[in-house]
Scaffold this active site. Structure first.
Site, mmCIF file in Angstrom:
data_model
loop_
_atom_site.group_PDB
_atom_site.id
_atom_site.type_symbol
_atom_site.label_atom_id
_atom_site.label_comp_id
_atom_site.label_asym_id
_atom_site.label_seq_id
_atom_site.Cartn_x
_atom_site.Cartn_y
_atom_site.Cartn_z
ATOM 1 N N GLY A 181 72.420 42.060 53.661
ATOM 2 C CA GLY A 181 73.050 42.191 52.452
ATOM 3 C C GLY A 181 73.147 43.606 52.069
ATOM 4 O O GLY A 181 72.448 44.543 52.344
ATOM 5 N N GLY A 183 74.552 45.934 48.376
ATOM 6 C CA GLY A 183 74.805 46.234 46.839
ATOM 7 C C GLY A 183 74.993 47.450 46.236
ATOM 8 O O GLY A 183 74.802 48.453 47.159
ATOM 9 N N GLY A 184 74.806 47.530 44.838
ATOM 10 C CA GLY A 184 75.065 48.612 44.220
ATOM 11 C C GLY A 184 73.795 49.579 44.469
ATOM 12 O O GLY A 184 73.775 50.706 44.546
ATOM 13 N N MET A 185 72.676 49.079 44.689
ATOM 14 C CA MET A 185 71.524 49.894 44.899
ATOM 15 C C MET A 185 71.017 50.104 46.505
ATOM 16 O O MET A 185 70.524 51.077 46.628
ATOM 17 C CB MET A 185 70.310 48.817 44.354
ATOM 18 C CG MET A 185 70.396 48.628 42.930
ATOM 19 S SD MET A 185 70.441 49.847 41.816
ATOM 20 C CE MET A 185 68.692 50.545 42.146
ATOM 21 N N GLY A 186 71.644 49.574 47.479
ATOM 22 C CA GLY A 186 71.366 49.932 48.503
ATOM 23 C C GLY A 186 71.752 48.876 49.596
ATOM 24 O O GLY A 186 72.695 47.967 49.248
ATOM 25 N N VAL A 188 69.965 45.570 52.593
ATOM 26 C CA VAL A 188 68.801 44.842 53.205
ATOM 27 C C VAL A 188 69.208 44.520 54.771
ATOM 28 O O VAL A 188 70.260 44.178 55.093
ATOM 29 C CB VAL A 188 68.389 43.525 52.412
ATOM 30 C CG1 VAL A 188 67.416 42.890 53.338
ATOM 31 C CG2 VAL A 188 67.994 43.908 51.124
ATOM 32 N N LYS A 203 64.533 46.718 53.230
ATOM 33 C CA LYS A 203 64.943 46.866 51.853
ATOM 34 C C LYS A 203 65.002 48.396 51.802
ATOM 35 O O LYS A 203 64.110 49.322 51.491
ATOM 36 C CB LYS A 203 64.519 46.186 50.847
ATOM 37 C CG LYS A 203 65.559 46.322 49.397
ATOM 38 C CD LYS A 203 65.025 45.099 48.546
ATOM 39 C CE LYS A 203 64.979 43.822 48.950
ATOM 40 N NZ LYS A 203 65.026 42.745 47.819
ATOM 41 N N ASP A 304 60.501 42.116 36.279
ATOM 42 C CA ASP A 304 61.443 41.406 36.364
ATOM 43 C C ASP A 304 61.565 39.927 36.937
ATOM 44 O O ASP A 304 62.140 39.681 37.977
ATOM 45 C CB ASP A 304 62.250 42.490 37.244
ATOM 46 C CG ASP A 304 63.925 42.031 37.252
ATOM 47 O OD1 ASP A 304 64.401 41.537 36.289
ATOM 48 O OD2 ASP A 304 64.436 42.158 38.282
#
Length: 495
Positions: A181, A183-186, A188, A203, A304
């Site tokens: 995967g 995304g905006g954060m990094g 996996v 991750k 979270d």
């Protein structure tokens, strides 16, 4: 090498075309060689690297046009020697200059088009010879396109493989296998331990997403993450995802190595299969409480808790087994970080708006275990109704509802009957004032078990469900939602 070839073939001009040698040399040494020499100089100029490719294209077109001029000047049959020179220029642009496929193709077809246009205007070449020349020029261009395409694909593959090798070294004992995967954060990755062959998930969090504006701030954030990761690595609840390792790469990328799971996160479960039976939802929530209870006893809060961070899986022989994800970025509420105030740190909101407790949004009181209990209430609401507690046109509106609007009972938003006792437990978790919520997850688990959730959800029911809805064997196991969402580092929301 191109400059050398252009210059050395001047000897053949004197042999093949002595009558027009001076005119040919004027083109060759007065235009073509200086152009090639200028491009050679540009390749050594600091800061001119970005223009080198276009300079090479100009050189190819100029040299090709010069050879076409020689063809016009040279009388037959000696002029046929220069046709071979034009083919050589076309192939040279594709094979030796290593231009990008699209750029090299444009240059090659430009030369073919120039030749056809000149022959149509001048009209001195017999049609059989003209047709033959066009065939060879087009063939050279097409063959060159294939060569350039495969060179580009091979270069890209080598680059990716080299990148994987470098990353494999960075992560020590773990070998990266395939990305799962991004995304905006990094991102996996699926990984394997090189000695144990144990599958794992790695991750990665990019340095710029660490929530600090400068290098010193990022180092402080990394130190805090390391302390928290060391604490969470001690968690032993079977319902907490296991953290195998963590660290920082030479590039400053923070990474976690975790166990790899097979199943679905609860957000996906409800989206794909609909709301859950009450008894099944209660069983899953009790397992979530088991995970959180240990963390809270150690002074850690998740911050979270949401459906996407709770994973439903087959674990060994067990089915409907819950794992709480993303414990890598928790916060100690017994030892607050003096660098972090309220709900934000460096403009970063800690949480997800759809499941944020009022005190997280307002930042008016310290967070504690009851903050996670509010998140459990939001998860329960989603499992029972298939809807968020509050919905709005923007994240800011949703957070405002969490601060001010009393929630509607789950039973009022569900087509399925929900027992009053379960309704009451969920609404208690969603109280605005933390003092009015269950004070510990152990208390919450007891209330869930005793609320009268209706028809039991047995192990036979769970096995039957997984037999029908098990993830495809061809699908890669996953450690969480299909989007990469890191719990404590969510970009600021605006209304």
């Amino acid at each position: 090498m191109g400059l050398f070839l252009v210059a050395i073939f001047g000897v053949l001009d004197a042999i093949v075309q002595p009558a027009v040698r001076n005119e040919l040399w004027l083109i060759r040494y007065g235009v073509l060689c200086p152009t090639a020499a200028l491009v050679l100089v540009i390749t050594f100029v600091p800061g001119a690297f970005r223009y080198v490719e276009w300079a090479l294209v100009v050189m190819v077109v100029v040299v090709g046009a010069g050879i076409l001029a020689m063809i016009l000047i040279a009388p037959p049959p000696g002029r046929y020697f220069y046709y071979a020179g034009l083919i050589l220029v076309i192939m040279y642009s594709f094979v030796f200059l290593k231009l990008r496929f699209a750029v090299a193709s444009a240059a090659g077809w430009t030369l073919v088009g120039l030749y056809i246009a000149i022959e149509l205007v001048v009209g001195e070449t017999p049609w059989p010879i003209l047709t033959n020349n066009v065939f060879f020029f087009v063939s050279a261009t097409v063959i060159g396109m294939f060569a350039a395409y495969f060179f580009e694909v091979l270069a890209r593959r080598n680059f990716v493989q080299g990148k994987l090798v470098r990353r494999a070294r960075e992560f020590g004992s773990y070998r990266l296998v395939v990305p799962l995967g991004r995304g905006g954060m990094g991102e996996v990755w699926r990984a394997e331990h090189q000695l144990l062959a144990r599958p794992a998930a790695i991750k990665l969090i990019r340095p710029e997403m660490l929530g600090a504006a400068d290098a010193e701030g990022r180092r402080a954030t990394l130190r805090r993450f390391e302390r928290e990761a060391q604490a969470t690595a001690q968690l032993r609840s079977p319902h907490t995802i296991q953290l195998y390792d963590f660290g920082v790469t030479e590039e400053g990328t923070f990474y976690y190595v975790m166990e790899l799971l097979e199943g679905y996160d609860l957000e996906t479960v409800v989206q794909r299969f609909g709301p859950l039976p009450c008894a099944r939802a209660v069983q899953l929530l009790v397992q979530v409480c088991h995970s959180l209870a240990e963390a809270h006893e150690r002074g850690l809060i998740h911050r979270d808790i949401k459906p996407a961070n709770i994973y439903l899986c087959r674990y060994g022989r067990a089915t409907d087994f819950v794992k709480v994800l993303d414990f890598g970025l928790v916060k100690s509420w017994r030892q607050p970080d003096p660098t972090e105030v309220g709900a934000t740190k460096g403009g970063v909101i800690t949480g997800t708006p759809s499941c944020m407790a009022p005190e997280q949004i307002a930042g008016d009181r310290p967070l504690d275990a009851r903050t996670d209990i509010y998140g459990v209430g939001c998860v329960a609401y989603w499992l029972l109704t298939g809807q968020q507690v509050f919905e709005g046109t923007s994240a800011m509106r949703v957070m405002t509802h969490h601060l001010e609007t009393p929630p509607t009972a789950p039973s009022a938003r569900s087509d399925r009957p929900i027992p009053p006792g379960l309704d009451a437990v969920v609404l208690t978790c969603l109280e605005k004032d933390p003092d009015h919520r269950p004070q510990t997850t152990d208390v919450l688990a007891e209330r869930l078990v005793s609320c009268g959730a209706g028809q039991p959800w047995s192990a036979e029911h769970a096995h039957a469900w997984w037999g029908e809805h098990a993830p495809s064997p061809s699908g890669a196991p996953w450690t969480g939602e299909q989007r990469l969402v890191m719990p404590s580092l969510v970009e600021p929301w605006s209304g």
